[in-house]
Design a protein around this motif. Structure first.
Motif, PDB file in Angstrom:
ATOM      1  N   MET A   6       0.848  -1.199   0.000  1.00  0.00           N
ATOM      2  CA  MET A   6       0.000   0.000   0.000  1.00  0.00           C
ATOM      3  C   MET A   6       0.877   1.239   0.000  1.00  0.00           C
ATOM      4  O   MET A   6       1.771   1.393   0.835  1.00  0.00           O
ATOM      5  CB  MET A   6      -0.890   0.007   1.247  1.00  0.00           C
ATOM      6  CG  MET A   6      -1.766   1.245   1.362  1.00  0.00           C
ATOM      7  SD  MET A   6      -2.849   1.121   2.795  1.00  0.00           S
ATOM      8  CE  MET A   6      -3.667   2.698   2.695  1.00  0.00           C
ATOM      9  N   THR A   7       0.676   2.109  -0.954  1.00  0.00           N
ATOM     10  CA  THR A   7       1.472   3.330  -1.052  1.00  0.00           C
ATOM     11  C   THR A   7       0.671   4.519  -0.557  1.00  0.00           C
ATOM     12  O   THR A   7      -0.466   4.713  -0.955  1.00  0.00           O
ATOM     13  CB  THR A   7       1.901   3.593  -2.518  1.00  0.00           C
ATOM     14  OG1 THR A   7       2.652   2.472  -2.977  1.00  0.00           O
ATOM     15  CG2 THR A   7       2.750   4.846  -2.605  1.00  0.00           C
ATOM     16  N   ILE A   8       1.271   5.286   0.355  1.00  0.00           N
ATOM     17  CA  ILE A   8       0.609   6.462   0.902  1.00  0.00           C
ATOM     18  C   ILE A   8       1.265   7.706   0.313  1.00  0.00           C
ATOM     19  O   ILE A   8       2.469   7.890   0.421  1.00  0.00           O
ATOM     20  CB  ILE A   8       0.738   6.512   2.436  1.00  0.00           C
ATOM     21  CG1 ILE A   8       0.250   5.184   3.048  1.00  0.00           C
ATOM     22  CG2 ILE A   8      -0.036   7.684   2.992  1.00  0.00           C
ATOM     23  CD1 ILE A   8      -1.200   4.903   2.808  1.00  0.00           C
ATOM     24  N   TRP A  66      -2.479  10.051   8.718  1.00  0.00           N
ATOM     25  CA  TRP A  66      -1.271   9.329   9.132  1.00  0.00           C
ATOM     26  C   TRP A  66      -0.503  10.113  10.198  1.00  0.00           C
ATOM     27  O   TRP A  66       0.111   9.520  11.098  1.00  0.00           O
ATOM     28  CB  TRP A  66      -0.361   9.073   7.926  1.00  0.00           C
ATOM     29  CG  TRP A  66       0.207  10.331   7.311  1.00  0.00           C
ATOM     30  CD1 TRP A  66      -0.345  11.078   6.312  1.00  0.00           C
ATOM     31  CD2 TRP A  66       1.418  10.995   7.686  1.00  0.00           C
ATOM     32  NE1 TRP A  66       0.450  12.169   6.032  1.00  0.00           N
ATOM     33  CE2 TRP A  66       1.539  12.140   6.860  1.00  0.00           C
ATOM     34  CE3 TRP A  66       2.417  10.729   8.625  1.00  0.00           C
ATOM     35  CZ2 TRP A  66       2.614  13.013   6.952  1.00  0.00           C
ATOM     36  CZ3 TRP A  66       3.503  11.611   8.721  1.00  0.00           C
ATOM     37  CH2 TRP A  66       3.597  12.732   7.888  1.00  0.00           C
ATOM     38  N   GLY A 107       4.957  -4.485   9.950  1.00  0.00           N
ATOM     39  CA  GLY A 107       4.396  -4.200   8.628  1.00  0.00           C
ATOM     40  C   GLY A 107       3.462  -3.015   8.560  1.00  0.00           C
ATOM     41  O   GLY A 107       2.511  -3.016   7.760  1.00  0.00           O
ATOM     42  N   THR A 108       3.720  -1.974   9.335  1.00  0.00           N
ATOM     43  CA  THR A 108       2.882  -0.784   9.241  1.00  0.00           C
ATOM     44  C   THR A 108       2.901  -0.202   7.836  1.00  0.00           C
ATOM     45  O   THR A 108       3.896  -0.313   7.117  1.00  0.00           O
ATOM     46  CB  THR A 108       3.339   0.293  10.242  1.00  0.00           C
ATOM     47  OG1 THR A 108       2.445   1.416  10.168  1.00  0.00           O
ATOM     48  CG2 THR A 108       4.742   0.790   9.922  1.00  0.00           C
ATOM     49  N   THR A 109       1.794   0.432   7.443  1.00  0.00           N
ATOM     50  CA  THR A 109       1.734   1.119   6.156  1.00  0.00           C
ATOM     51  C   THR A 109       1.832   2.635   6.326  1.00  0.00           C
ATOM     52  O   THR A 109       1.518   3.397   5.406  1.00  0.00           O
ATOM     53  CB  THR A 109       0.435   0.768   5.410  1.00  0.00           C
ATOM     54  OG1 THR A 109      -0.692   1.046   6.254  1.00  0.00           O
ATOM     55  CG2 THR A 109       0.427  -0.691   5.012  1.00  0.00           C
ATOM     56  N   TYR A 159      -3.753   1.374   9.360  1.00  0.00           N
ATOM     57  CA  TYR A 159      -2.289   1.400   9.186  1.00  0.00           C
ATOM     58  C   TYR A 159      -1.539   0.275   9.906  1.00  0.00           C
ATOM     59  O   TYR A 159      -0.329   0.125   9.708  1.00  0.00           O
ATOM     60  CB  TYR A 159      -1.734   2.743   9.660  1.00  0.00           C
ATOM     61  CG  TYR A 159      -2.083   3.907   8.769  1.00  0.00           C
ATOM     62  CD1 TYR A 159      -1.418   4.103   7.554  1.00  0.00           C
ATOM     63  CD2 TYR A 159      -3.084   4.796   9.124  1.00  0.00           C
ATOM     64  CE1 TYR A 159      -1.735   5.180   6.740  1.00  0.00           C
ATOM     65  CE2 TYR A 159      -3.409   5.876   8.304  1.00  0.00           C
ATOM     66  CZ  TYR A 159      -2.733   6.058   7.106  1.00  0.00           C
ATOM     67  OH  TYR A 159      -3.052   7.132   6.294  1.00  0.00           O
TER      68      TYR A 159
END
Length: 317
Positions: free
Chosen positions: A1-3, A145, A238-240, A310
């Protein structure tokens, strides 16, 4: 997942975001009357001039019992935080074998923690986390975020609790600094470094030490504490969160860098971009330490939704 996150426009005056206070709004006045002439940041955040004890923020010279406790803390920290000690702590805590729990469960554990290194606050840590997060949420409503980063940035302070090793305060809290190179004069209570064993290593006493200029902070050994531990927990689970969020978590106590401008010769380009967000975050981390408490039950659903976005439901700690 890209933020994807918008880059902050530093140094540009934006419209002053003043709000009408109501009974539900966090008043950022430290519990004391704020002087008429406030320090107002470029993003409209009203920064009080005094902390919850009635002194200037981060005033390490003010005469008080609290200050004596803080200075003794830094004496112990500067003596005991060595390169070898940090290496040992990283190896031990990278096992992530202390607990399995959710982010919110960890937040609740912080009710048992008070930070002896902080001259501005003696409230339970969960209140500081929520005060910071709610203040950021008001001024940056679209950067969820960043709200979550504020909520979790100090969770590593659970290292003070028995389940996590019950480390001494000097190994958990306080300003952080690099090991393996010279201790910059901007470090708080710098005089106590003279008793640190690393001063006997001639290489460690040079500006670059064992590092190369521009090597990047990821490659620098920073004093051990809650910052690095929470960064490790977030990354390995593995947080995004975007890189800027992880940078804030890892270096928010690195005051010699983001307040005094020391050690910038070790940064790379990615560090320089992320530092812009850390400068924004720091205003809220520092100045939102207040005696006015947040209604935890009222804000919990919002932050639970961000945690689900997240992070996994359970994390290894």
């Amino acid at each position: 997942m890209t933020i994807l996150i918008n880059q902050p426009e530093l140094g540009i005056q934006v419209e002053d975001q003043r709000h009408q206070h109501d009974v539900k709004e966090l008043v950022l006045d430290g519990g004391f009357p704020v002087p008429d002439k406030k320090a107002v940041s470029g993003d409209g955040f009203d920064a009080p001039e005094i902390n919850s004890f009635g002194y200037s923020f981060r005033d390490y010279q003010a005469e008080s019992e609290r200050q004596k406790t803080v200075e003794e803390f830094y004496r112990q920290q500067h003596i005991n935080q060595t390169y070898d000690f940090v290496k040992k702590m990283r190896e031990e805590y990278s096992k992530l074998d202390k607990a399995v729990m959710s982010i919110w469960e960890c937040c609740e554990l912080l009710n048992e923690v008070v930070d002896d290194s902080d001259p501005d606050l003696d409230e339970p840590q969960i209140q500081h986390l929520l005060q910071s997060a709610e203040a950021i949420r008001k001024d940056y409503p679209n950067e969820d975020w960043l709200h979550l980063t504020a909520l979790i940035h100090d969770l590593g302070k659970v290292l003070l609790l028995p389940q996590f090793g019950e480390l001494p305060q000097w190994a958990v809290v306080g300003d952080t600094f690099p090991l393996g190179c010279a201790f910059d004069k901007s470090n708080v209570h710098h005089k106590y470094f003279k008793e640190n064993l690393d001063t006997k290593n001639p290489v460690y006493g040079t500006k670059n030490g064992i590092y190369k200029e521009g090597c990047g902070l990821d490659n620098v050994m920073i004093s051990w504490g809650h910052d690095d531990y929470m960064y490790l927990v977030a990354k390995e689970n593995g947080t995004t969160l975007p890189p800027a969020g992880l940078f804030i978590i890892r270096y928010h106590s690195f005051y010699p860098l983001h307040k005094a401008g020391a050690y910038t010769h070790l940064m790379n380009k990615e560090d320089q971009e992320n530092l812009k967000w850390l400068h924004i975050f720091n205003k809220y981390d520092l100045y939102s330490k207040s005696k006015v408490l947040v209604d935890v039950d009222a804000v919990k659903p919002y932050y639970q939704s961000l945690i689900e976005k997240y992070f996994p439901a359970k994390l290894r700690w």
